[in-house]
Structures are given as C-alpha cells and as structure tokens.
Design an enzyme around this catalytic site. Structure first.
Site, PDB file in Angstrom:
ATOM      1  N   SER A 189       0.898  -1.289   0.141  1.00 22.05           N
ATOM      2  CA  SER A 189      -0.096   0.061   0.090  1.00 22.05           C
ATOM      3  C   SER A 189       0.791   1.310   0.052  1.00 22.05           C
ATOM      4  CB  SER A 189      -1.023  -0.062   1.260  1.00 22.05           C
ATOM      5  OG  SER A 189      -0.367   0.115   2.361  1.00 22.05           O
TER       6      SER A 189
ATOM      7  N   ASP B 222      -0.616   7.360  10.056  1.00 18.12           N
ATOM      8  CA  ASP B 222      -1.512   6.514  10.906  1.00 18.12           C
ATOM      9  C   ASP B 222      -0.537   5.369  11.680  1.00 18.12           C
ATOM     10  OD1 ASP B 222      -0.802   4.853   8.900  1.00 18.12           O
ATOM     11  OD2 ASP B 222      -2.599   4.244   8.058  1.00 18.12           O
TER      12      ASP B 222
ATOM     13  N   HIS C 188       1.385   4.326   7.050  1.00 21.09           N
ATOM     14  CA  HIS C 188       1.443   5.166   5.928  1.00 21.09           C
ATOM     15  C   HIS C 188       2.078   6.481   6.302  1.00 21.09           C
ATOM     16  CE1 HIS C 188      -1.633   1.774   5.687  1.00 21.09           C
ATOM     17  NE2 HIS C 188      -0.948   1.658   4.633  1.00 21.09           N
TER      18      HIS C 188
END
Length: 238
Positions: free
Chosen positions: A11, A187, A190
């Site tokens: 991600s 977070d 990320h």
C-alpha cells in the site's frame, strides 16, 4: 517509446501516486524522459507478491524492452505480528528473506540489465497503529511494532548485500529526525506528505548513484525552447 521504471510493492507503493506521493513526484521528476509505472497492492506481503509477479510484471513483448529500474518495497505487512489482529498478513522473518531472494531472482532472470532497488519497510509508530487498526482489534495491542519492522528492514538490507543490489534504509533514515512518528507517518505506518518527500528524495539519490538521472536521459521529443518560431515544424523533421 520511453524507457520505464516499475514501482512494485504494497500500500505504501499503491498510495505513492496520490497528490504529493513519492511515486507521483518521481513521475513528475522524470516527466519528459521516462514513464513511472505503478504496481502497488494494498495489504500484500512477499508471499502474495510471489503469486502475482509474473502477471503484474510480464516480460515485455513487441519490442518494448526491459525497464531501466524496478523498486521492490515489501515488508511492512510481512512484519505484522502473527498473534495480533492482522496476523493473516504475517510472513515469518526467514521466509520473508527467502521470498525477497525469489522476487529479485525472478526480476533479474527476466530483465538482466535492469537495476533492482530494494526499499526497507518504514518505522512503526505503535501509538498510531492503535488508533488506526485495519481490522477490529479486540486485544488493544498494536498489530505491528517498531522492533519487528526493524528486524524485517535488517533482513531486506541483508538480501541487498548478498545480491549486490542498492537498498534504501527507510527504517533507519526516518528515525534520525525528531518527532518522526507524527512528521512522517499518518497512521503509524503510511506516509504523510513529508514522509513521501523523504522517500522521493532518497530514491532520486539512489538512482543517480546508479547512473540513472535526468542528466543522463534524453528527452523524448523536442523541447519548446528548440522550436523555431519562424518554422515550428522543422524541429519534428529530425
């Protein structure tokens, strides 16, 4: 027509094409010289990457040629703790290292001249992860720890050394700055815009060290400065 760079990862790679992301910054940086191609898959670990890489990174056909470089950026999900809420993503450390070897071997067999650049997982802010779990977290414990991420970062660096590939050690680099937990991570995992900037800058430096820079790459078509105002079409006859 243009050469290419592939970005292969989880991600943190997938999100890199968002506004201010390290991938979009790289595409802008090389905008007239090469194409940056995104191959990021949220939640993926190296075990899953092995299952799909022959589909998402196929050998070029039709004369397209090998990419100039491929970044390999996995480990953040492999490092999930096996007994916590994201344990389904966990890959044991010894297997992670073996999987990285398999991935880079596949890439080198397919594209012998391509630069393979490994990137370690970033550090983890455990407080941030408690506030932003991916799935329900009944234990109240972070599904990732910074110590675990560091062990996987070390393994990534070892693979790079064993194979003679360049590596970007984000786990160490980011922790050299005060309040990195909030400055670089949105977070706990990320990247913030500032964190994305760090990755972009480190990547440009590492590419330049391996002879891949704007100065060494030709632009694909005439620049506006090369257009003769009295005979504009002349520039396209070359």
């Amino acid at each position: 027509m243009r050469p290419k760079i592939y970005l292969f990862g989880d991600s943190i790679t997938e999100e890199s094409f968002c506004s201010g992301g390290w991938g979009s910054s790289l595409a802008h940086h090389f905008s007239r010289t090469l194409d940056v191609i995104l191959r990021g898959y949220s939640g993926y670990n190296t075990r899953w990457a092995l299952k799909v890489m022959d589909r998402v990174l196929p050998a070029e056909s039709g004369g397209g040629g090998a990419p100039l470089a491929v970044t390999v950026f996995f480990g953040a999900n492999d490092a999930c703790l096996p007994d916590r809420c994201s344990g389904f993503q966990h890959v044991p450390l010894h297997e992670y290292k073996q999987n990285l070897h398999y991935i880079v071997s596949f890439l080198k067999n397919q594209w012998p001249t391509t630069l393979i650049l490994l990137m370690t997982p970033p550090p983890i802010d455990e407080e941030g992860r408690l506030k932003h779990p991916y799935v329900e977290n009944p234990t109240g414990l972070p599904e990732r720890t910074n110590d675990a991420a560091g062990a996987y970062a070390k393994a990534c660096i070892e693979v790079a050394g064993e194979r003679g590939f360049p590596v970007i050690n984000l786990w160490t680099k980011m922790q050299q700055f005060p309040n990195w937990q909030k400055v670089y991570l949105s977070d706990g995992l990320h990247l913030t815009p500032t964190g994305n900037r760090v990755v972009f800058e480190e990547l440009v430096v590492k590419l330049r060290e391996n002879r891949l820079s704007l100065e060494k790459l030709p632009v694909d078509l005439p620049l506006i400065s090369e257009i003769d105002t009295k005979d504009p079409l002349k520039a396209f006859e070359k």
